[in-house]
Write a protein that holds these residues in place. Structure first.
Motif, PDB file in Angstrom:
ATOM      1  N   GLN A  14       0.809  -1.212   0.000  1.00 39.57           N
ATOM      2  CA  GLN A  14       0.000   0.000   0.000  1.00 39.57           C
ATOM      3  C   GLN A  14       0.844   1.265   0.000  1.00 39.57           C
ATOM      4  O   GLN A  14       0.317   2.370  -0.019  1.00 39.57           O
ATOM      5  CB  GLN A  14      -0.934   0.000   1.216  1.00 39.57           C
ATOM      6  CG  GLN A  14      -2.043  -1.044   1.126  1.00 39.57           C
ATOM      7  CD  GLN A  14      -2.975  -1.014   2.316  1.00 39.57           C
ATOM      8  OE1 GLN A  14      -2.603  -0.553   3.388  1.00 39.57           O
ATOM      9  NE2 GLN A  14      -4.184  -1.495   2.133  1.00 39.57           N
ATOM     10  N   GLY A  15       2.167   1.099   0.026  1.00 40.19           N
ATOM     11  CA  GLY A  15       3.054   2.257  -0.001  1.00 40.19           C
ATOM     12  C   GLY A  15       3.284   2.904   1.353  1.00 40.19           C
ATOM     13  O   GLY A  15       3.892   3.967   1.443  1.00 40.19           O
ATOM     14  N   GLU A  16       2.814   2.281   2.440  1.00 42.80           N
ATOM     15  CA  GLU A  16       2.997   2.832   3.790  1.00 42.80           C
ATOM     16  C   GLU A  16       4.266   2.220   4.382  1.00 42.80           C
ATOM     17  O   GLU A  16       4.241   1.242   5.139  1.00 42.80           O
ATOM     18  CB  GLU A  16       1.768   2.546   4.647  1.00 42.80           C
ATOM     19  CG  GLU A  16       0.505   3.215   4.109  1.00 42.80           C
ATOM     20  CD  GLU A  16      -0.693   3.054   5.030  1.00 42.80           C
ATOM     21  OE1 GLU A  16      -0.537   3.287   6.247  1.00 42.80           O
ATOM     22  OE2 GLU A  16      -1.770   2.682   4.533  1.00 42.80           O
ATOM     23  N   VAL A  17       5.379   2.844   4.040  1.00 35.62           N
ATOM     24  CA  VAL A  17       6.693   2.257   4.306  1.00 35.62           C
ATOM     25  C   VAL A  17       7.004   2.190   5.797  1.00 35.62           C
ATOM     26  O   VAL A  17       7.528   1.184   6.295  1.00 35.62           O
ATOM     27  CB  VAL A  17       7.781   3.065   3.553  1.00 35.62           C
ATOM     28  CG1 VAL A  17       9.161   2.514   3.878  1.00 35.62           C
ATOM     29  CG2 VAL A  17       7.528   3.034   2.056  1.00 35.62           C
ATOM     30  N   ASP A  18       6.710   3.249   6.534  1.00 30.98           N
ATOM     31  CA  ASP A  18       7.061   3.286   7.963  1.00 30.98           C
ATOM     32  C   ASP A  18       6.328   2.197   8.742  1.00 30.98           C
ATOM     33  O   ASP A  18       6.922   1.522   9.593  1.00 30.98           O
ATOM     34  CB  ASP A  18       6.742   4.665   8.541  1.00 30.98           C
ATOM     35  CG  ASP A  18       7.663   5.737   7.996  1.00 30.98           C
ATOM     36  OD1 ASP A  18       8.772   5.386   7.544  1.00 30.98           O
ATOM     37  OD2 ASP A  18       7.279   6.923   8.004  1.00 30.98           O
ATOM     38  N   GLU A 249      -5.490   7.810  -2.836  1.00 27.62           N
ATOM     39  CA  GLU A 249      -4.730   8.370  -3.956  1.00 27.62           C
ATOM     40  C   GLU A 249      -3.243   8.371  -3.643  1.00 27.62           C
ATOM     41  O   GLU A 249      -2.417   8.449  -4.550  1.00 27.62           O
ATOM     42  CB  GLU A 249      -5.179   9.810  -4.237  1.00 27.62           C
ATOM     43  CG  GLU A 249      -6.516   9.926  -4.947  1.00 27.62           C
ATOM     44  CD  GLU A 249      -6.769  11.333  -5.451  1.00 27.62           C
ATOM     45  OE1 GLU A 249      -6.016  12.252  -5.061  1.00 27.62           O
ATOM     46  OE2 GLU A 249      -7.704  11.518  -6.245  1.00 27.62           O
ATOM     47  N   GLU A 250      -2.914   8.322  -2.355  1.00 30.42           N
ATOM     48  CA  GLU A 250      -1.522   8.443  -1.921  1.00 30.42           C
ATOM     49  C   GLU A 250      -0.823   7.087  -2.010  1.00 30.42           C
ATOM     50  O   GLU A 250      -0.450   6.495  -0.990  1.00 30.42           O
ATOM     51  CB  GLU A 250      -1.473   8.979  -0.482  1.00 30.42           C
ATOM     52  CG  GLU A 250      -2.175  10.303  -0.296  1.00 30.42           C
ATOM     53  CD  GLU A 250      -1.369  11.464  -0.853  1.00 30.42           C
ATOM     54  OE1 GLU A 250      -0.169  11.536  -0.564  1.00 30.42           O
ATOM     55  OE2 GLU A 250      -1.940  12.284  -1.583  1.00 30.42           O
ATOM     56  N   HIS A 251      -0.661   6.598  -3.210  1.00 35.64           N
ATOM     57  CA  HIS A 251       0.012   5.314  -3.427  1.00 35.64           C
ATOM     58  C   HIS A 251       1.028   5.483  -4.557  1.00 35.64           C
ATOM     59  O   HIS A 251       0.763   6.197  -5.535  1.00 35.64           O
ATOM     60  CB  HIS A 251      -1.000   4.234  -3.800  1.00 35.64           C
ATOM     61  CG  HIS A 251      -0.426   2.848  -3.791  1.00 35.64           C
ATOM     62  ND1 HIS A 251       0.266   2.325  -4.856  1.00 35.64           N
ATOM     63  CD2 HIS A 251      -0.419   1.891  -2.833  1.00 35.64           C
ATOM     64  CE1 HIS A 251       0.668   1.106  -4.557  1.00 35.64           C
ATOM     65  NE2 HIS A 251       0.267   0.815  -3.346  1.00 35.64           N
TER      66      HIS A 251
END
Length: 641
Positions: A14-18, A249-251
């Protein structure tokens, strides 16, 4: 520990790296306490952390994690084990990103050998390793080897399935299609992507990352074919699916496709929209990764490209410098992507009139490419072409001819005769001959312009731009999306026709494309028109420019900056010929476009058009129009003053 690992993988996708790092580190900590430091489960999490570090651009850290994983697995299982083959594949991927191509190749080959020996030629994992090696060869410029390996991977896996169908074949097909796209085999590439798409849809339905990836791939093919309307449809479809799948949208993949859309809008002269989409992509990447990431560098490079075409070289320079700085921090002073940034910087400096700096930077980029690639590589050929353009501007004509011909020969060797890169260099040679201003030069220029057109017609014939069955499928797709999301159709139409919203027109334009409908054919015709005017061949000049306008309208509609400029050019030529009524018609149409497609460059053109029209209205005795437009111009100039 397993739940933490799965959550880490979900957040990474999902692009949520942290959050991904937090859960993977928790999983690693638990597994170390339970199993000790040397255990397959520990190696598995370490490898996931390697992927995470590679995803955020920390390649040295990624390499270290991947090495730790393979050391554990080799110690536990020996050299000949499926998990060791997987670790070799991961290391090969990271080394590829680091542009350490010989080492990457060695790791990929070792993975292929182990999997072949343990699993056989037709097992998916063996075919996956071969396909990955093929993608590496594409990066190395060994396109024929890349094609052969990816083709073999697809063929072997299909043979092993014995008529059964599995979704994994779709992944192999997408990599094969990507190679075909880079070769210029667009029609075949599109067909392969479409085969993959149908397989993914049968297994996963519509809302799945692999389905979105296939749509994005088809969009990329249409972009390369210079069919922006079709590219727009597929890229927007990919974006909509990815928003649904990831619920945001934040991907990074949404941002990636926004960057694609920005370049499509640049192609059709819709620069304001291109900048909006390019900046949005940049903001998403920066919010996810911070300022130092390869995707951030790519977004800056795309924005540099768009601003350069908008005649804003200083803004372009700022973006290209940021891209270069990021890539140097990530990869060091010598890397393929560093060379790319330097190559484009050279063109900006050329536009700024700093010719010696441009020449020096392009030469450094060329030497860097030579270090990483074989003698015949697309990056080297592209760099040679830019060096030739710089030499031409610096009046080093003989050097320019030499470099263009070397680039042409290299592209022939890489792609064969029917490829847009070949046509582009043929056009540049035509422009170079035309600049000589001699009878022999004009004859050679005409020959090269026509050769470029013939090459592009051949490209279009090979790739069959007239595909009515496919057109129907594309617009069925848009109907389906309209039913599931009412605003989607409107958003696509507004991208092309913000004033008119003629959705039906898109279908007509796609279906009426001919083998001469290519933007570069239009550019060749414009060049031929200018040369014909200089040679006093008025009839040919008018014919060439009118055909160029019709091609551009069929490809991307009336409302784009290139059509504006050709109409302006045609109008001015008609003034010189004393054909004032015809000139008035062309200039009024150009002014209408300038008023609808607003950007800084078009505002300047708008003033030029109005100045010409004031003169025409006066000479034609159109007193009201003359007085009104003159008053308007006076107001514009007073505001400037």
């Amino acid at each position: 520990a397993q739940c933490y690992k799965q959550l880490g993988s979900i957040y990474l996708n999902q692009g949520e790296v942290d959050k991904a790092r937090e859960y993977l580190e928790k999983s690693l900590d638990i597994r170390k306490r339970v199993f000790g430091s040397e255990h397959p489960e520990v190696a598995s999490v370490i490898e996931s952390l390697a992927f995470l570090e590679a995803d955020v651009g920390k390649l040295t850290s990624a390499f270290e994690f991947a090495q730790r994983a393979i050391v554990i697995r080799q110690k536990l299982f020996g050299e000949l084990h499926p998990d060791v083959a997987t670790s070799l594949l991961v290391l090969g991927h990271i080394l590829k990103l680091m542009a350490r191509y010989p080492e990457s190749e060695a790791h990929y080959k070792a993975s292929v050998e182990i999997r072949t020996q343990l699993l056989g030629q037709t097992h998916y994992e063996t075919c996956q390793s071969k396909s990955s090696l093929g993608v590496l060869y594409l990066r190395m410029g060994q396109i024929k080897s890349a094609l052969a390996l990816c083709e073999e991977a697809v063929r072997n896996y299909k043979f092993g399935l014995e008529g059964e169908e599995k979704p994994q074949i779709g992944s192999l097909l997408c990599e094969y299609a990507m190679i075909l796209k880079h070769m210029g085999s667009y029609s075949v590439s599109k067909s392969v992507y479409e085969e993959a798409l149908k397989i993914f849809q049968r297994f996963y339905g519509q809302n799945h990352p692999s389905v979105a990836e296939a749509y994005s791939g088809i969009g990329g093919v249409y972009y390369r074919m210079c069919q922006p309307m079709r590219a727009m449809i597929y890229y927007r479809t990919a974006i909509e699916l990815r928003k649904r799948i990831y619920n945001t949208e934040e991907h990074p993949l949404v941002a990636y496709n926004l960057g694609n859309l920005a370049l499509v809008n640049r192609m059709i002269g819709r620069y304001d929209l291109a900048l909006e989409q390019g900046n949005k992509a940049l903001r998403i990447f920066m919010s996810l990764y911070g300022e130092e990431h390869s995707n951030v560098a790519k977004a800056h490079a795309d924005l540099g490209f768009i601003n350069l075409e908008m005649s804003k070289p200083l803004i372009a320079l700022d973006h290209y410098k940021k891209s270069l700085d990021i890539r140097i921090k990530l990869f060091g002073n010598e890397h393929n992507e560093v060379a790319q940034s330097m190559e484009y910087l050279s063109i900006v400096y050329l536009k700024l009139g700093k010719h010696s700096i441009a020449e020096n930077i392009s030469a450094k980029a060329y030497q860097m490419y030579k270090k990483y690639h074989e003698d015949k590589h697309p990056d080297i050929a592209n760099c040679l072409m830019k060096m030739a353009k710089i030499a031409n501007v610096m009046k080093k004509t003989r050097r320019a001819f030499q470099l263009f011909e070397e680039a042409l020969e290299m592209n022939f060797a890489i792609y064969g005769e029917a490829h847009p890169n070949v046509a582009e260099i043929e056009r540049e040679l035509g422009r170079l001959y035309a600049s000589l201003g001699t009878k022999v030069g004009n004859t050679s220029a005409i020959d090269y312009f026509n050769r470029s057109i013939e090459t592009l017609v051949l490209v279009n014939q090979v790739n069959d731009v007239k595909d009515s069955e496919q057109n129907q499928g594309e617009f069925d797709l848009m109907k389906e999306l309209e039913l599931s999301r009412g605003s989607f159709r409107k958003s696509i139409c507004n991208s092309f026709y913000p004033m008119t919203n003629h959705f039906a027109q898109e279908k007509v334009d796609c279906e009426t494309l001919t083998n001469r409908d290519h933007p570069m054919i239009a550019l060749n015709l414009i060049d031929l028109g200018e040369l014909s005017f200089k040679m006093g061949l008025v009839g040919q000049m008018l014919s060439h420019l009118n055909e160029a306008i019709q091609i551009l309208i069929r490809i991307s509609g009336e409302e784009n900056s290139t059509v504006l400029k050709v109409r302006l050019k045609l109008g001015v030529s008609l003034i010189h010929l004393g054909r004032l009524k015809d000139a008035k018609l062309q200039l009024e149409k150009a002014l209408e476009i300038a008023n609808k497609v607003c950007n800084e460059e078009n505002k300047t053109d708008s003033i030029r058009i109005k100045q010409h029209l004031v003169d025409i209205y006066k000479r034609l005795g159109m007193s009201k129009e003359y007085k009104d437009l003159k008053k308007e111009l006076s107001g514009i100039f007073s505001r400037y003053l």
